[in-house]
Design a protein around this motif. Structure first.
Motif, PDB file in Angstrom:
ATOM      1  N   UNK A  97       1.452  67.559  -3.773  1.00  0.00           N
ATOM      2  CA  UNK A  97       2.302  66.695  -2.965  1.00  0.00           C
ATOM      3  C   UNK A  97       3.493  67.482  -2.431  1.00  0.00           C
ATOM      4  N   UNK A 125      -6.308  46.763  -6.400  1.00  0.00           N
ATOM      5  CA  UNK A 125      -5.569  46.473  -7.629  1.00  0.00           C
ATOM      6  C   UNK A 125      -4.427  47.458  -7.826  1.00  0.00           C
ATOM      7  N   UNK A 171       4.028  58.101 -14.104  1.00  0.00           N
ATOM      8  CA  UNK A 171       3.903  57.089 -13.038  1.00  0.00           C
ATOM      9  C   UNK A 171       5.017  57.299 -12.011  1.00  0.00           C
ATOM     10  N   UNK A 172       6.239  57.401 -12.477  1.00  0.00           N
ATOM     11  CA  UNK A 172       7.359  57.565 -11.541  1.00  0.00           C
ATOM     12  C   UNK A 172       7.235  58.860 -10.761  1.00  0.00           C
ATOM     13  N   UNK A 216       1.044  51.414   1.288  1.00  0.00           N
ATOM     14  CA  UNK A 216       1.735  50.585   0.283  1.00  0.00           C
ATOM     15  C   UNK A 216       2.488  49.414   0.916  1.00  0.00           C
ATOM     16  N   UNK A 224       6.813  53.652   5.205  1.00  0.00           N
ATOM     17  CA  UNK A 224       6.215  54.679   4.351  1.00  0.00           C
ATOM     18  C   UNK A 224       4.827  55.092   4.847  1.00  0.00           C
ATOM     19  N   UNK A 278       6.820  47.564  -0.494  1.00  0.00           N
ATOM     20  CA  UNK A 278       7.265  48.864  -0.994  1.00  0.00           C
ATOM     21  C   UNK A 278       7.685  49.725   0.186  1.00  0.00           C
ATOM     22  N   UNK A 279       8.877  50.165   0.160  1.00  0.00           N
ATOM     23  CA  UNK A 279       9.300  50.993   1.268  1.00  0.00           C
ATOM     24  C   UNK A 279       9.845  52.294   0.719  1.00  0.00           C
ATOM     25  N   UNK A 313      10.889  53.153  -8.078  1.00  0.00           N
ATOM     26  CA  UNK A 313      10.592  54.134  -7.025  1.00  0.00           C
ATOM     27  C   UNK A 313      10.507  53.538  -5.635  1.00  0.00           C
ATOM     28  N   UNK A 314      10.534  52.215  -5.484  1.00  0.00           N
ATOM     29  CA  UNK A 314      10.546  51.737  -4.099  1.00  0.00           C
ATOM     30  C   UNK A 314      11.965  51.395  -3.653  1.00  0.00           C
ATOM     31  N   UNK A 329      -0.933  53.305 -14.519  1.00  0.00           N
ATOM     32  CA  UNK A 329      -0.399  52.000 -14.935  1.00  0.00           C
ATOM     33  C   UNK A 329      -1.311  51.327 -15.941  1.00  0.00           C
ATOM     34  N   UNK A 350      -4.768  64.755  -2.258  1.00  0.00           N
ATOM     35  CA  UNK A 350      -3.442  64.919  -1.665  1.00  0.00           C
ATOM     36  C   UNK A 350      -3.336  66.278  -0.972  1.00  0.00           C
ATOM     37  N   UNK A 372       1.390  53.845  -8.846  1.00  0.00           N
ATOM     38  CA  UNK A 372       1.332  52.409  -9.121  1.00  0.00           C
ATOM     39  C   UNK A 372      -0.022  51.796  -8.733  1.00  0.00           C
ATOM     40  N   UNK A 373      -0.808  52.555  -7.987  1.00  0.00           N
ATOM     41  CA  UNK A 373      -2.116  52.051  -7.564  1.00  0.00           C
ATOM     42  C   UNK A 373      -3.091  52.200  -8.732  1.00  0.00           C
ATOM     43  N   UNK A 374      -3.815  51.123  -9.026  1.00  0.00           N
ATOM     44  CA  UNK A 374      -4.642  51.098 -10.241  1.00  0.00           C
ATOM     45  C   UNK A 374      -5.638  52.248 -10.285  1.00  0.00           C
ATOM     46  N   UNK A 375      -6.179  52.608  -9.125  1.00  0.00           N
ATOM     47  CA  UNK A 375      -7.218  53.631  -9.165  1.00  0.00           C
ATOM     48  C   UNK A 375      -6.661  55.017  -9.512  1.00  0.00           C
ATOM     49  N   UNK A 385       5.241  58.400  -7.829  1.00  0.00           N
ATOM     50  CA  UNK A 385       5.736  57.428  -6.855  1.00  0.00           C
ATOM     51  C   UNK A 385       4.791  56.253  -6.663  1.00  0.00           C
ATOM     52  N   UNK A 386       4.706  55.792  -5.424  1.00  0.00           N
ATOM     53  CA  UNK A 386       3.858  54.639  -5.123  1.00  0.00           C
ATOM     54  C   UNK A 386       2.407  54.894  -5.502  1.00  0.00           C
ATOM     55  N   UNK A 387       1.945  56.121  -5.320  1.00  0.00           N
ATOM     56  CA  UNK A 387       0.560  56.437  -5.675  1.00  0.00           C
ATOM     57  C   UNK A 387       0.317  56.191  -7.161  1.00  0.00           C
TER      58      UNK A 387
END
Lengths: 708, 708
Positions: free
Chosen positions: A344, B260, A428-429, B204, B167, A1-2, B454-455, A443, A674, A436-439, A432-434
């Motif tokens: 953020x 996860x 989710x979008x 990430x 990132x 993921x970049x 998003x990536x 998602x 954050x 997508x993290x399960x915790x 961002x990447x955050x």
């Protein structure tokens, strides 16, 4: 993921850097007027069963009850099964059952409590829904008092985990056509329960994969050579082992585990099939249909069709509760995304400081209209739940209220579950990447919630049910009307069409607008305008559909089918618009109950955002059908933008009022982490600048050397 | 999971039952004209690198390469890591690298092959993308030839698994502002790599959680007190154990596992941080910027801003390949959903037989326009890939082609990944409960694909990049123009506005339509009409935005920021429309290359469905802006409905031509299993009727007894 490399257009032109530090506070842009009383609004949202909701919501933060992402497949199932026992012990799930059996005869409160279980884990919610809302509820609503007394205690105390065996792999939405048969044998006084082909295997049943020891099985009841349609049978399916848990299948019963699913993996979904399994006559759940020893079938409902729909209608609570669960999940998703968007920062603004995401116009547009729709959904659900309680408590149980309840449940469940899926995606979008993290939970909520759009009624099929009701109501206008009356109605309709369609009214509107966007906006803000627009959208489309489908009764079956089919897409769309109208009306009624002026003001803007978002989504329809002039249509988006901006300072209050804090959300990014990181970074750079340690940028150096 | 109880409106009125059995064949409704040559169309879709694509697609069915859903978390990671080695051995992933190092100097072919890895598993695709498309590609594009020779072999043969550390948890889209610093120390000839605060942890990163032994780290290059902006450094991060695998972190390096995620759990994403880690001067990837022993910084690119964008632009292949991967995933999702829709039956039609889902108007509307958009996406991607290959092979490598490539990649990646998420959702719902079962693959594809939006550039940020380019091109019209020229342009624009806005052209159109929907439809079918509509949508909006934003240069920074921000939402929307226009144009160009008349005819309808779907989605814009009269706008939906129905018999051919069979799809419902079940059930009932064993229905009995 970049990551990516562009600055959004919102970045000011080069050279715009300022040396004075501006700190856009979380509340940047002070409220124009009005201030939300968060606690009072929170209480309003809790609704009629506030106590139960609060209790259930608190229980859903118990560490023994919450989801544990670290568990493997079987571990998830085992944990959720154990959690069901805790729910029984805590008294959280039996409120709908009769007092004489230890319940509370409280159908509405029961659903309110059930909905909040989504806070803990959707697998837990649905597994408890299978046990008490489907298996138990089928015994309650389709059984006789004797059967309730005999069969409910085991279902209630979980000594008998049970499956609700309605769907077959070959028949989902079309329950009336299931293939499983239950043929009465007067010789033995038993039903012969049988699965005649692979497509008639019962499928996707919670508790069938592992835990279930009994099932309520829906099958075609055949006696004396006559098929009396689908009825429900109480059927033991597995041995009970010495540990009290399900062991092997009983003779004649077979099945398979559904294995891994896209979500809800805490539930043991599975398949069942029956090879001439003998079921005692007493196990036909006999409230709406009985078979005497000699095989004579009797029912209090003469019409087989009406009997079928009455039986299924008694199980409407599934849809009601999924509408409510949608609200809980949307609220949680938005609470997470808004909190993150308020902390953020990304890309420098006009000053040195970076801009908080929610200060971006686009980000506001992504989240604030969804907050508005969530409020609408919440108020509409409260009305639905009240109606449900009226009917199922027996206080207002008539065929008409039942029909209203079923239509409203279908319209709300379909629109709410779709909206919630969309909100989970956007949230989710937006993180961002955050995200997508399960915790951070988003998602997982989406993976689990996904199936809500097609179970307890596929949304597309549900909206057709709503559409048929709307068409039926429309047809009633013509029922018993004389030829003259009809001519008048048709003439009125035609005049309406001429007025709106020819552009005459549009021209008049354009003139009255006289180019003043402000005055147009004033018009759009009016409750009456919004109501007229949203109502017209439904009424006109229903009238057009009704006219288009009228010839069907005179056509041969295939041509009639084709005619309906050609309009199926429109039918679904108008029903969806109707669902949204119901929500807008409920929101508007709720506004009237708010006493605090500031809260009422802000919530009125929220309602307007919802109403105008609906208009904007279908702006083409309104213009094409002459409901808005092109000029006024242009102002819809601009006015909506202004309203959204006006609500921006209230966004955090609005999601705080949902009542879900960090303990409920269980998302790391909703804990303030954050903000801590951003504050630390800003302090670092401030310190660097203050002490002169910061390196000079090459760009600044080039500029100064040019000047030199 | 339970079912619902309603028959859709498409069911004919009661009493319409027919005793003659009708079997609507899969091709019910024979093609009006035209027939797809599936093989030829399939070859066309394979494009310029057909051989590589075919080879990679076949490799992706290797049982050692495909995803194994049964594995636990760590097992998934281990499997995918092992698969990377197989890819190296199979020669699938090194095509982009220099021939002198064992590559093929084939950038386009490399991406084509990479895209097809989605067939096996998206984790595998992205993990290989991290290793060779990011870590390896950074060395290739940002390193000098000496650095390539020294560092690429390990990256290529996987003896050095590497992370791409761009990132940070605090900076995703805004790469220019990352916090990590690399300060040159002339005393030792080393950079001091340092993470100054928690927000600057690299985050990430694939390969960072477990497998990576090196990383390309992006940090602010500081030398002699000057910050030269973000540069890339090659940094060993972990010891290599005796087994050749990553062991503990090297001194000064730290990190955590991301644990996860919502999907892609075959990849070991993680975080890294650096505490004064010493990096030799030679490890600054020095193609675009060098530091001499004494600390003097030099670069072939004078402007720090342009240097930064040039460096990042060299990594555009990530976006290009995600656009292509979107196409592969959409094709698979639709192949699964259409096959199921052509076999699954639900609710009786006009005859005794139940209706195949894809014969329902609504179901056609759900799937067929998405097939059309997938074709558009596929053709546009082929053009993007050709442009990418032109630039990166050096054949047409100019600042202009690079800029075009970056804009096109951004517009297509954003629109394609969003479309694919939407398609995965719709496909899952269209398959009902079966769609939710993991072995039918749709849910897993969605869980994994989610992050693609998003990536490699958050879609919202990418579209702003596109929007800025569109605005820049618009501004060029005015550059160097005399006051008179500008006045003329403005006058022309105003005339256009008057003509379209006042309704004059609309009135003329309404008159010329003369109430004939057929003629209006003929107009809509015209390629020129579609092009004019879709182009106008972009041009007019860009012109309006350009005019609205013009004052920004004269405003103070905050006011300029606010002005941009007020239009950010529109900017994103016009860029999205531009992405769709690119796809429509590519589709239209592709049509011209099709020789088989039947295929060209059908594909022309498909293109029309795409074009008119775009118009329908924004019908309000077209009417409000006077591009369509209300009358003609009304015909858009009707004509689209007719086109969709006309394509229904071709739907299976159209998805078969995607070239993904059961071995690629690995979805049980795409194997014919549903047809077997349905056929078995129909044979059972046929036999029951034929032998007179079938019970009579109670309803039929009631009717006959009333007659008696």
């Amino acid at each position: 993921m970049t990551a990516t490399d562009v600055r959004p257009a919102a970045v000011p032109p080069e050279g715009a850097e300022s040396e004075t530090e501006q700190v856009p506070a979380l509340d940047a842009g002070a409220p124009e007027s009005g201030r939300v009383d968060v606690d009072a609004l929170s209480r309003l949202l809790l609704g009629q069963w506030a106590d139960i909701r609060t209790k259930s919501r608190a229980a859903a933060t118990d560490e023994r009850i919450v989801r544990d992402d670290s568990l493997p497949f079987e571990g998830q199932r085992e944990r959720v099964f154990g959690q069901l026992k805790l729910l029984v012990e805590g008294g959280h799930v039996l409120r709908a059952f009769p007092s004489r059996l230890g319940g509370e005869d409280n159908p509405g409160g029961n659903i309110a409590g059930f909905e909040e279980l989504a806070v803990a884990d959707l697998s837990l919610q649905i597994k408890s829904g299978v046990q008490w809302g489907l298996f138990g509820a089928a015994i309650l609503h389709l059984g006789t008092p004797e059967q309730q007394d005999r069969l409910l205690p085991g279902a209630m105390n979980l000594s008998v985990p049970g499956a609700f065996a309605m769907t077959e792999i070959g028949h989902g939405s079309d329950v009336a056509s299931v293939g499983t048969t239950a043929t009465y044998d007067p010789e033995t006084g038993e039903f012969d329960l049988h699965t005649p082909f692979r497509g008639a295997w019962k499928e996707f049943l919670g508790n069938a994969g592992r835990d279930g020891v009994a099932a309520v099985v829906f099958a075609q009841l055949v006696s004396k050579g006559v098929n009396h349609g689908v009825h429900a049978f109480y059927v033991p399916i597995r041995e009970v082992g010495p540990d009290g848990r399900a062991a092997g299948f009983l003779p004649g019963v077979g099945g398979e585990d559904d294995g891994l699913k896209g979500g809800l993996n805490g539930i043991d979904n599975g398949r069942l099939h029956f090879t001439h399994v003998r079921v005692p006559r007493e196990n036909l759940l006999a409230r709406y249909g009985q078979v005497a020893e000699d095989g004579t079938y009797t029912s209090s409902i003469q019409s087989p069709g009406r009997r079928f729909f009455t039986m299924l209608g008694s199980l409407v609570q599934g849809r009601v509760s999924l509408d409510g669960a949608s609200g809980v999940v949307s609220k949680m998703a938005l609470a997470i995304a808004v909190r993150y968007a308020n902390e953020r920062r990304q890309f420098a603004g006009a000053g040195l400081d970076e801009v908080v995401l929610l200060d971006y116009g686009r980000h506001q547009r992504r989240l604030i209209p969804r907050i508005a729709e969530t409020y609408a959904m919440s108020f509409a659900h409260e009305e639905l739940l009240a109606l449900f309680d009226d009917v199922f408590s027996g206080r207002k149980d008539t065929p008409e209220t039942r029909e209203d309840l079923e239509t409203m449940a279908a319209a709300l469940k379909a629109t709410s579950t779709w909206f919630t899926m969309d909100t989970l995606l956007e949230a989710r979008e937006a993180c961002g990447g955050a995200g997508f993290i399960a915790k951070n939970r988003l998602t997982q909520l989406r993976a689990d919630f996904d199936i809500y759009t097609t179970f307890e009624g596929d949304n597309t099929v549900l909206l057709q049910l709503v559409g048929k009701r709307l068409l039926g109501d429309y047809a009633k206008q013509f029922k018993g009307a004389s030829a003259g009356d009809i001519a008048k109605l048709v003439a009125a309709r035609a005049a309406d069409s001429a007025l709106h369609g020819s552009g005459l009214s549009r021209a008049a509107q354009a003139i009255s607008d006289a180019g003043s966007a402000r005055r147009s906006a004033g018009h759009l803000r009016s409750e009456e305008t919004q109501r007229a627009l949203l109502t017209d959208r439904v009424q006109v489309a229903v009238a057009e559909l009704g006219a288009a489908l009228r010839p069907a009764s005179k056509l041969d079956p295939q041509a009639a089918f084709d005619l309906f089919n050609d309009h199926q897409h429109e039918l679904v769309e108008v029903s969806r618009a109707y669902g949204h109208l119901l929500k807008w009306e409920a929101f508007t009624r709720a506004l009237a109950t708010i006493e605090d002026a500031g809260t009422r003001q802000v919530l009125t803007w929220v309602r307007d955002v919802y109403g105008l978002s609906l208009v904007e989504r279908e702006i083409g329809w309104y213009v094409v059908n002459g409901r808005l002039s092109a000029q006024r249509a242009r102002t819809v988006t601009g006015y909506l933008d202004r309203l959204v901006r006006r609500l921006r300072p209230h966004a955090q209050d609005l999601v705080d009022a949902f009542g879900y804090g960090p303990a409920h959300l269980r998302a790391e990014i909703a804990t303030g982490i954050e903000k801590e990181r951003q504050d630390e970074a800003r302090a670092y750079y401030r310190e660097e600048r203050a002490t002169g340690r910061a390196p000079i940028s090459e760009k600044a150096l080039q500029k100064s050397s040019k000047r030199a």
